[in-house]
Design a protein around this motif. Sequence first.
Motif, PDB file in Angstrom:
ATOM      1  N   LEU A 243      22.000  11.834 -19.982  1.00 25.90           N
ATOM      2  CA  LEU A 243      21.391  10.511 -20.155  1.00 25.90           C
ATOM      3  C   LEU A 243      22.340   9.402 -19.733  1.00 25.90           C
ATOM      4  N   ALA A 244      23.631   9.548 -20.059  1.00 23.26           N
ATOM      5  CA  ALA A 244      24.602   8.521 -19.685  1.00 23.26           C
ATOM      6  C   ALA A 244      24.706   8.400 -18.172  1.00 23.26           C
ATOM      7  N   ARG A 245      24.680   9.521 -17.479  1.00 24.29           N
ATOM      8  CA  ARG A 245      24.736   9.486 -16.021  1.00 24.29           C
ATOM      9  C   ARG A 245      23.466   8.869 -15.448  1.00 24.29           C
ATOM     10  N   ALA A 246      22.319   9.185 -16.029  1.00 24.33           N
ATOM     11  CA  ALA A 246      21.061   8.593 -15.576  1.00 24.33           C
ATOM     12  C   ALA A 246      21.064   7.081 -15.784  1.00 24.33           C
ATOM     13  N   ALA A 247      21.645   6.630 -16.895  1.00 18.10           N
ATOM     14  CA  ALA A 247      21.751   5.192 -17.149  1.00 18.10           C
ATOM     15  C   ALA A 247      22.653   4.522 -16.119  1.00 18.10           C
ATOM     16  N   ARG A 248      23.732   5.193 -15.712  1.00 17.06           N
ATOM     17  CA  ARG A 248      24.598   4.647 -14.654  1.00 17.06           C
ATOM     18  C   ARG A 248      23.842   4.541 -13.340  1.00 17.06           C
TER      19      ARG A 248
ATOM     20  N   GLY B  26      13.535   2.641 -13.498  1.00 19.62           N
ATOM     21  CA  GLY B  26      13.093   3.799 -14.264  1.00 19.62           C
ATOM     22  C   GLY B  26      12.976   5.051 -13.425  1.00 19.62           C
ATOM     23  N   ASP B  27      12.567   4.888 -12.163  1.00 17.54           N
ATOM     24  CA  ASP B  27      12.436   6.036 -11.261  1.00 17.54           C
ATOM     25  C   ASP B  27      13.813   6.598 -10.908  1.00 17.54           C
ATOM     26  N   THR B  28      14.781   5.716 -10.729  1.00 16.39           N
ATOM     27  CA  THR B  28      16.147   6.160 -10.471  1.00 16.39           C
ATOM     28  C   THR B  28      16.695   6.921 -11.668  1.00 16.39           C
ATOM     29  N   PHE B  29      16.440   6.414 -12.870  1.00 16.08           N
ATOM     30  CA  PHE B  29      16.833   7.126 -14.095  1.00 16.08           C
ATOM     31  C   PHE B  29      16.194   8.513 -14.114  1.00 16.08           C
ATOM     32  N   MET B  30      14.909   8.577 -13.769  1.00 10.80           N
ATOM     33  CA  MET B  30      14.192   9.853 -13.793  1.00 10.80           C
ATOM     34  C   MET B  30      14.784  10.827 -12.792  1.00 10.80           C
ATOM     35  N   ALA B  31      15.097  10.363 -11.601  1.00  9.78           N
ATOM     36  CA  ALA B  31      15.675  11.238 -10.583  1.00  9.78           C
ATOM     37  C   ALA B  31      17.005  11.819 -11.058  1.00  9.78           C
ATOM     38  N   ALA B  32      17.842  10.983 -11.663  1.00  7.97           N
ATOM     39  CA  ALA B  32      19.123  11.469 -12.166  1.00  7.97           C
ATOM     40  C   ALA B  32      18.938  12.429 -13.334  1.00  7.97           C
ATOM     41  N   LEU B  33      17.920  12.200 -14.141  1.00  9.97           N
ATOM     42  CA  LEU B  33      17.612  13.119 -15.241  1.00  9.97           C
ATOM     43  C   LEU B  33      17.194  14.486 -14.700  1.00  9.97           C
ATOM     44  N   VAL B  34      16.339  14.490 -13.684  1.00  9.53           N
ATOM     45  CA  VAL B  34      15.927  15.761 -13.068  1.00  9.53           C
ATOM     46  C   VAL B  34      17.129  16.438 -12.412  1.00  9.53           C
ATOM     47  N   ASP B  35      17.986  15.656 -11.777  1.00 10.81           N
ATOM     48  CA  ASP B  35      19.183  16.213 -11.159  1.00 10.81           C
ATOM     49  C   ASP B  35      20.054  16.904 -12.207  1.00 10.81           C
ATOM     50  N   GLY B  36      20.209  16.280 -13.365  1.00 17.48           N
ATOM     51  CA  GLY B  36      20.965  16.898 -14.443  1.00 17.48           C
ATOM     52  C   GLY B  36      20.316  18.165 -14.943  1.00 17.48           C
ATOM     53  N   LEU B  37      19.011  18.165 -14.980  1.00 15.52           N
ATOM     54  CA  LEU B  37      18.256  19.351 -15.387  1.00 15.52           C
ATOM     55  C   LEU B  37      18.495  20.504 -14.422  1.00 15.52           C
ATOM     56  N   LEU B  38      18.490  20.206 -13.133  1.00 11.82           N
ATOM     57  CA  LEU B  38      18.753  21.233 -12.127  1.00 11.82           C
ATOM     58  C   LEU B  38      20.186  21.751 -12.220  1.00 11.82           C
ATOM     59  N   GLU B  39      21.112  20.866 -12.542  1.00 10.41           N
ATOM     60  CA  GLU B  39      22.518  21.245 -12.619  1.00 10.41           C
ATOM     61  C   GLU B  39      22.820  22.130 -13.830  1.00 10.41           C
ATOM     62  N   LEU B  40      22.237  21.787 -14.983  1.00  7.64           N
ATOM     63  CA  LEU B  40      22.634  22.421 -16.238  1.00  7.64           C
ATOM     64  C   LEU B  40      21.604  23.379 -16.817  1.00  7.64           C
ATOM     65  N   GLY B  41      20.343  23.213 -16.453  1.00  9.21           N
ATOM     66  CA  GLY B  41      19.284  24.018 -17.039  1.00  9.21           C
ATOM     67  C   GLY B  41      18.648  23.320 -18.229  1.00  9.21           C
ATOM     68  N   LEU B  42      17.400  23.672 -18.520  1.00 11.73           N
ATOM     69  CA  LEU B  42      16.634  22.995 -19.565  1.00 11.73           C
ATOM     70  C   LEU B  42      17.271  23.150 -20.937  1.00 11.73           C
ATOM     71  N   GLU B  43      17.762  24.320 -21.257  1.00  8.95           N
ATOM     72  CA  GLU B  43      18.306  24.555 -22.605  1.00  8.95           C
ATOM     73  C   GLU B  43      19.493  23.643 -22.887  1.00  8.95           C
ATOM     74  N   ALA B  44      20.413  23.534 -21.915  1.00  5.31           N
ATOM     75  CA  ALA B  44      21.585  22.684 -22.106  1.00  5.31           C
ATOM     76  C   ALA B  44      21.204  21.216 -22.187  1.00  5.31           C
TER      77      ALA B  44
END
Length: 295
Positions: A266-271, A238-256
């Motif tokens: 989410l798919a990348r976080a699941a991977r 779950g922590d790894t999923f969370m880290a990837a989710l935050v990484d996606g947030l940093l990459e794309l921004g909250l709105e996207a």
Amino acid sequence: MSVLVIGEALVDVVHRTDGSVAEHPGGSPANVALGLGRLGRRVDLLTDLGDDARGTVVRSWLAASGARLLPTAGGRRTSTATARLREDGSAAYDFDLAWAPRGDVDPTTYDVVHTGSIAAVLEPGAGTVRDLLERAGETATITYDPNARPAIMGDRAESARRIEALVALSDVVKVSDEDLDWLYPGADPVTVIEEWRQRGPAVVAVTLGADGVVAAGTAGLVEVAGVPTAVVDTVGAGDTFMAALVDGLLELGLEAVASDRLEQVLARAARAAALNVARPGASPPTATELGPISR
């Protein structure tokens, strides 16, 4: 862009089904910091770590992945979590935890501030965590993972109250179906995440183990299937999923992330979580192993 992670760092003492025992650095927020460091993000961890042999191991583990440990009060033992693995790779935990972080960091200098698990609800440190989130709220994106630990969090109703207050302070929340089953026995996870989103977050996601993840964002519900993998253990998934989710947030921004790109993130976080569970302990993937967000 930078991330401040606030929460416990400890050593997992893992009892495997074959009778062997191994120790791995861990702690939910520390795992998130580690995961972000491996993904190449600039990340600082505010924690409470002892000046002992286990503390030295944790410090080296974080540094090797690029996560920076902020100064701690020191002088105490390093916390432990004893994990007893089941045949399916899941774990039951017992904790020996000390938690009283320093609050002299400026959270407004970070782009994202993340917290979760025991540190966010266990006093005396929980008050410091909440103060830091409230200070950061005007300038940073707040992310939160309740990662409930019934063995140490105490009364369920009081824990739910504290968790709900932190949900209301957050922009992005990730919770597991096991967390929700403890907090609200018998409740439908999707109903809960939709209700939580009405409290303030732009995104609330619930992970469902091998069944994937469902998230509520500004564009409605998004479902992503689980990634098949050979499970060694689920420590840190779950922590790894969370880290990837935050990484996606940093990459794309909250709105996207909250709207048109949520499924890809989410798919990348699941991977990322699938890569973690295929090896022992909390061992998140690097950016090279995980690859970029699908376009």
